[in-house]
Design a protein around this motif. Structure first.
Motif, PDB file in Angstrom:
ATOM      1  N   UNK A 170       0.854  -1.185   0.000  1.00 46.77           N
ATOM      2  CA  UNK A 170       0.000   0.000   0.000  1.00 46.77           C
ATOM      3  C   UNK A 170       0.891   1.236   0.000  1.00 46.77           C
ATOM      4  N   UNK A 171       0.359   2.329  -0.539  1.00 42.85           N
ATOM      5  CA  UNK A 171       1.123   3.565  -0.579  1.00 42.85           C
ATOM      6  C   UNK A 171       1.117   4.207   0.808  1.00 42.85           C
ATOM      7  N   UNK A 172       2.304   4.502   1.298  1.00 48.23           N
ATOM      8  CA  UNK A 172       2.434   5.080   2.630  1.00 48.23           C
ATOM      9  C   UNK A 172       1.987   6.539   2.647  1.00 48.23           C
ATOM     10  N   UNK A 173       1.727   7.027   3.840  1.00 55.77           N
ATOM     11  CA  UNK A 173       1.383   8.434   3.983  1.00 55.77           C
ATOM     12  C   UNK A 173       2.544   9.295   3.520  1.00 55.77           C
ATOM     13  N   UNK A 174       2.228  10.271   2.664  1.00 56.68           N
ATOM     14  CA  UNK A 174       3.275  11.120   2.129  1.00 56.68           C
ATOM     15  C   UNK A 174       3.970  10.542   0.925  1.00 56.68           C
ATOM     16  N   UNK A 175       3.542   9.332   0.486  1.00 56.48           N
ATOM     17  CA  UNK A 175       4.147   8.708  -0.682  1.00 56.48           C
ATOM     18  C   UNK A 175       3.789   9.442  -1.955  1.00 56.48           C
ATOM     19  N   UNK A 176       4.588   9.252  -3.005  1.00 54.18           N
ATOM     20  CA  UNK A 176       4.361   9.858  -4.321  1.00 54.18           C
ATOM     21  C   UNK A 176       4.162  11.361  -4.190  1.00 54.18           C
ATOM     22  N   UNK A 177       5.160  12.013  -3.523  1.00 53.21           N
ATOM     23  CA  UNK A 177       5.126  13.474  -3.343  1.00 53.21           C
ATOM     24  C   UNK A 177       3.904  13.941  -2.548  1.00 53.21           C
TER      25      UNK A 177
END
Length: 351
Positions: A170-177
């Motif tokens: 899963x995409x973490x908090x703050x991931x992908x800018x």
């Protein structure tokens, strides 16, 4: 045909890019499972080849483990309190043949121990060394029936391995800018195997910096429905509480001339949602009542001239204790209370 629900739920989770905002994600399944057990291992309803399991899997972040496991334990307590069964908790730890690194196992066992301390208190559970599942430690709930016999039904298992095997992320908090939204480009990027500058294939389990692995919690409250039914048969000794009984009331007319009224009473009970039968045989009243008790009807409702005139029934419980004459509407109202409150011992409390 499938032996378990875990792989399907992993595929469902991994079917699209997930965000930390979606966790915990809880997926439940009450479908049919098949396992080719050895013929010598099959035992009545307790071990069969085709069964149904109240299976669920919770995908969560590591900081959510304790809260989710405690919630599962509270759910378990709610269920078994209704059945009137006591239980004890055991933490089953890493077996000799196990998947994954010891560090992950230690982390999982610590998380479960903390959850059990919070739920039951320190010292109110025991450790069962080496009895965990091959993919992770588990909380075994040993249920005791009315005769203090021990049964294994509910289970809660923590799994760090399947998310790795199925490459769940899963995409973490703050991931992908700082943007956790998903796109078609993201899908192709995270699902592909990474390569280094020389073009050599790297470890497919290495995650990009913006992603993290979910933790998987396996939980079943009843275990298999078939096994639970066998356990409840033993627990109640065939004397089902009113809310669970398939034979809640037997209407017994004192003579043939009161059979039509007895049928009216039976029909009114059925319309109200209760299991009711009638004994309109030519047997004596005493024999009808006795046979109703042996058949474990919770209540035997005797009707005659007085009851027909008063729109009532004479109530006996299956201990052959007379509870007196009551209006049919009153009986229906009190039956509803027994059903809605999951009352355990109708023999002593009666209506």
């Amino acid at each position: 045909m499938k032996p378990m629900n875990c792989p399907a739920h992993c595929l469902m989770f991994g079917s699209m890019t997930r965000s930390y905002r979606e966790l915990p994600m809880r997926i439940a399944d009450f479908g049919v499972l098949h396992r080719n057990e050895q013929s010598g291992a099959l035992t009545g309803l307790t071990r069969v080849r085709r069964f149904q399991q109240d299976d669920a899997h919770i995908f969560c972040r590591e900081d959510q483990i304790e809260k989710e496991v405690v919630a599962c334990l509270e759910f378990m307590k709610f269920v078994y309190d209704i059945f009137g069964m006591s239980y004890r908790l055991e933490l089953s730890t890493r077996p000799k043949k196990a998947l994954g690194k010891k560090e992950l196992w230690d982390q999982a066992e610590t998380a479960l121990a903390q959850a059990m301390d919070k739920f039951a208190g320190e010292g109110n559970w025991r450790e069962n060394p080496g009895d965990g599942a091959f993919y992770g430690p588990k909380i075994d709930i040993k249920v005791m029936d009315a005769m203090d016999r021990v049964h294994q039904c509910a289970t809660i298992q923590l799994d760090f391995q399947l998310p790795i095997r199925f490459d769940l992320r899963y995409r973490k908090k703050g991931g992908a800018n700082g943007d956790d939204s998903s796109s078609a480009d993201d899908e192709s990027e995270v699902s592909s195997t990474t390569t280094n500058d020389d073009g050599d294939e790297e470890d497919p389990n290495v995650l990009p910096p913006d992603f993290a692995r979910p933790v998987m919690v396996h939980r079943a409250m009843l275990g298999s429905v078939e096994r639970m039914f066998a356990v409840l048969l033993e627990h109640y000794g065939g004397k089902w509480p009113f809310w669970l009984s398939p034979r809640q009331a037997l209407v017994v007319p004192v003579g043939k001339s009161f059979v039509p009224y007895a049928n009216q009473v039976k029909d009114r009970l059925k319309v109200a949602g209760f299991h009711a039968d009638i004994d309109d045989s030519s047997n004596s009243l005493k024999k009808k009542v006795r046979e109703g008790q042996l058949a474990q009807y919770n209540y035997i409702l005797v009707v005659g001239e007085k009851e027909e005139t008063n729109d009532s029934v004479a109530v006996r419980n299956r201990n052959n204790e007379m509870e007196g004459e009551k209006k049919i509407d009153e009986v229906i109202a009190e039956f509803r209370i027994l059903s809605e409150t999951f009352q355990q011992d109708v023999l002593e409390d009666g209506l």
